[in-house]
Write an enzyme that holds these catalytic residues in place. Structure first.
Site, PDB file in Angstrom:
ATOM      1  N   HIS A  85       0.851  -1.191   0.000  1.00  0.00           N
ATOM      2  CA  HIS A  85       0.000   0.000   0.000  1.00  0.00           C
ATOM      3  C   HIS A  85       0.890   1.245   0.000  1.00  0.00           C
ATOM      4  O   HIS A  85       1.419   1.639   1.043  1.00  0.00           O
ATOM      5  CB  HIS A  85      -0.911   0.008   1.234  1.00  0.00           C
ATOM      6  CG  HIS A  85      -1.954  -1.061   1.228  1.00  0.00           C
ATOM      7  ND1 HIS A  85      -3.021  -1.053   0.351  1.00  0.00           N
ATOM      8  CD2 HIS A  85      -2.102  -2.176   1.998  1.00  0.00           C
ATOM      9  CE1 HIS A  85      -3.780  -2.114   0.576  1.00  0.00           C
ATOM     10  NE2 HIS A  85      -3.242  -2.808   1.564  1.00  0.00           N
TER      11      HIS A  85
ATOM     12  N   HIS B  43     -20.838  -7.173  -6.041  1.00  0.00           N
ATOM     13  CA  HIS B  43     -21.791  -6.243  -5.437  1.00  0.00           C
ATOM     14  C   HIS B  43     -21.556  -4.799  -5.883  1.00  0.00           C
ATOM     15  O   HIS B  43     -22.412  -3.945  -5.682  1.00  0.00           O
ATOM     16  CB  HIS B  43     -21.743  -6.341  -3.912  1.00  0.00           C
ATOM     17  CG  HIS B  43     -20.429  -5.949  -3.314  1.00  0.00           C
ATOM     18  ND1 HIS B  43     -19.292  -6.700  -3.448  1.00  0.00           N
ATOM     19  CD2 HIS B  43     -20.074  -4.869  -2.574  1.00  0.00           C
ATOM     20  CE1 HIS B  43     -18.293  -6.113  -2.823  1.00  0.00           C
ATOM     21  NE2 HIS B  43     -18.733  -4.993  -2.277  1.00  0.00           N
TER      22      HIS B  43
ATOM     23  N   HIS C  58      -0.810  -6.620  -5.320  1.00  0.00           N
ATOM     24  CA  HIS C  58      -0.905  -7.874  -4.568  1.00  0.00           C
ATOM     25  C   HIS C  58      -0.261  -8.978  -5.396  1.00  0.00           C
ATOM     26  O   HIS C  58      -0.359  -8.978  -6.638  1.00  0.00           O
ATOM     27  CB  HIS C  58      -2.375  -8.214  -4.315  1.00  0.00           C
ATOM     28  CG  HIS C  58      -2.629  -9.680  -4.062  1.00  0.00           C
ATOM     29  ND1 HIS C  58      -3.033 -10.552  -5.068  1.00  0.00           N
ATOM     30  CD2 HIS C  58      -2.522 -10.426  -2.941  1.00  0.00           C
ATOM     31  CE1 HIS C  58      -3.170 -11.758  -4.563  1.00  0.00           C
ATOM     32  NE2 HIS C  58      -2.864 -11.711  -3.283  1.00  0.00           N
TER      33      HIS C  58
ATOM     34  N   ASN D 276       0.810 -13.452  -5.048  1.00  0.00           N
ATOM     35  CA  ASN D 276       0.719 -14.670  -4.254  1.00  0.00           C
ATOM     36  C   ASN D 276       1.297 -15.819  -5.068  1.00  0.00           C
ATOM     37  O   ASN D 276       1.010 -15.944  -6.259  1.00  0.00           O
ATOM     38  CB  ASN D 276      -0.743 -14.944  -3.886  1.00  0.00           C
ATOM     39  CG  ASN D 276      -0.907 -16.226  -3.107  1.00  0.00           C
ATOM     40  OD1 ASN D 276      -1.142 -17.285  -3.680  1.00  0.00           O
ATOM     41  ND2 ASN D 276      -0.774 -16.133  -1.798  1.00  0.00           N
TER      42      ASN D 276
ATOM     43  N   ARG E 299      -2.351 -17.644  11.570  1.00  0.00           N
ATOM     44  CA  ARG E 299      -2.286 -16.526  12.502  1.00  0.00           C
ATOM     45  C   ARG E 299      -3.084 -15.350  11.944  1.00  0.00           C
ATOM     46  O   ARG E 299      -2.801 -14.845  10.854  1.00  0.00           O
ATOM     47  CB  ARG E 299      -0.832 -16.138  12.716  1.00  0.00           C
ATOM     48  CG  ARG E 299      -0.614 -15.046  13.746  1.00  0.00           C
ATOM     49  CD  ARG E 299       0.867 -14.969  14.081  1.00  0.00           C
ATOM     50  NE  ARG E 299       1.144 -13.877  15.000  1.00  0.00           N
ATOM     51  CZ  ARG E 299       1.492 -12.658  14.606  1.00  0.00           C
ATOM     52  NH1 ARG E 299       1.569 -12.379  13.316  1.00  0.00           N
ATOM     53  NH2 ARG E 299       1.752 -11.724  15.498  1.00  0.00           N
TER      54      ARG E 299
END
Length: 302
Positions: A96, A173, A106, A108, A258
């Site tokens: 950010h 949405h 992002h 991954n 976690r």
């Protein structure tokens, strides 16, 4: 060396490389390291950089977790694996930036293995870009780098995984994409372990070249309260997606990961405003009109 050990070694080295380059790029802040253990098996290391010159908050996490039963989020599309033991290893990051003209990003990269007898395994991951004030040349560079990473492994891979990214990072949405996309892939194993792993490495190694050039272009762009307020408002969409749709968030929580590490992807500051609409003809309206829907950025048939 087992297959998961090979992947683990690569991902740990990737975490180191990304953190080192981001610290150099920021020039002020450094990553704090937080090692953690999962009660059900495994653990990881979360690295978080806050209050930097470039990055308001950056999180780069590594995890290697295992257990006797696959979490529900991992068996939703593979019900035959329910009840099997599993191992999952991955690196996940969300950056950010402070300047609204530098996009959030992002990435991954992960590997799953389930069962002991004839184990089932697959790779997944990708990266995506979420600008607030977008520049077409940055978006094209992002997608060109993604395509270059995919091309040695099949002429159709970029188109396929670009489409998957547009569809996955879509807020139903809101009827808008989270950003300008990139790559998203899952269940990669058809080519065998070696070639599938090489593909993951190609995409993983391409992340920094894809992103750092954009940061260098935009980090000094002047901005004021209007741009900052819009950035914080749009960060709200990031929160909505992560908490409503993101599979990685669901897997982390359902597998007993976690919580602080799972949710380190959330921005440090964010705001919502009831029924906000951009002014017609404004730079903010341009983001909605030109960038928050799937587009063929490279002029190919996708």
């Amino acid at each position: 060396m087992s297959d998961i050990d090979q992947v683990k070694d690569y991902l740990l080295a990737l975490q180191d490389r990304i953190c080192a380059e981001l610290e150099q790029l920021d020039g002020k802040a450094v990553f704090e390291r937080d090692c953690w253990q999962r009660p059900g098996g495994g653990g990881g290391e979360s690295r978080v950089m806050s209050g930097g010159q470039v990055f308001e908050q950056a999180g780069v996490g590594f995890s290697h977790v295992f257990g006797n039963e696959m979490p529900a989020s991992a068996t939703k599309h593979r019900p035959e694996l329910a009840g099997k033991n599993f191992q999952a290893v991955g690196v996940s990051l969300v950056l950010h930036p402070r300047n609204p003209y530098v996009p959030t990003t992002h990435a991954n990269f992960r590997f799953f293995r389930a069962g002991d007898i004839e184990p089932v395994w697959w790779f997944g991951g990708g990266f995506d870009l979420t600008p607030y004030y977008a520049f077409r040349e940055d978006v094209v560079h992002w997608h060109e780098t993604a395509k270059t990473a995919c091309d040695p492994f099949g002429d159709d891979l970029y188109a396929r995984y670009k489409k998957c990214c547009d569809e996955y990072f879509y807020l139903k949405h809101r009827d808008e994409t989270r950003g300008v996309g990139g790559l998203f892939f899952d269940d990669v194993n058809d080519a065998g372990f070696d070639k599938s792993f090489a593909f993951l490495q190609s995409v993983g190694d391409s992340f920094l070249p894809a992103y750092t050039l954009i940061v260098e272009r935009r980090r000094e762009h002047p901005y004021g309260d209007r741009q900052r307020d819009f950035q914080l408002y749009r960060r709200g969409r990031y929160v909505e997606f992560n908490l409503l749709y993101d599979r990685g968030t669901l897997f982390g929580l359902q597998s007993g990961g976690r919580t602080e590490s799972v949710l380190m992807s959330l921005p440090p500051r964010v705001r919502w405003e009831y029924n906000w609409c951009p002014e017609p003809g404004s730079a903010e309206e341009e983001l909605y009109r030109e960038y928050l829907h799937a587009r063929d950025w490279l002029g190919e048939t996708i």
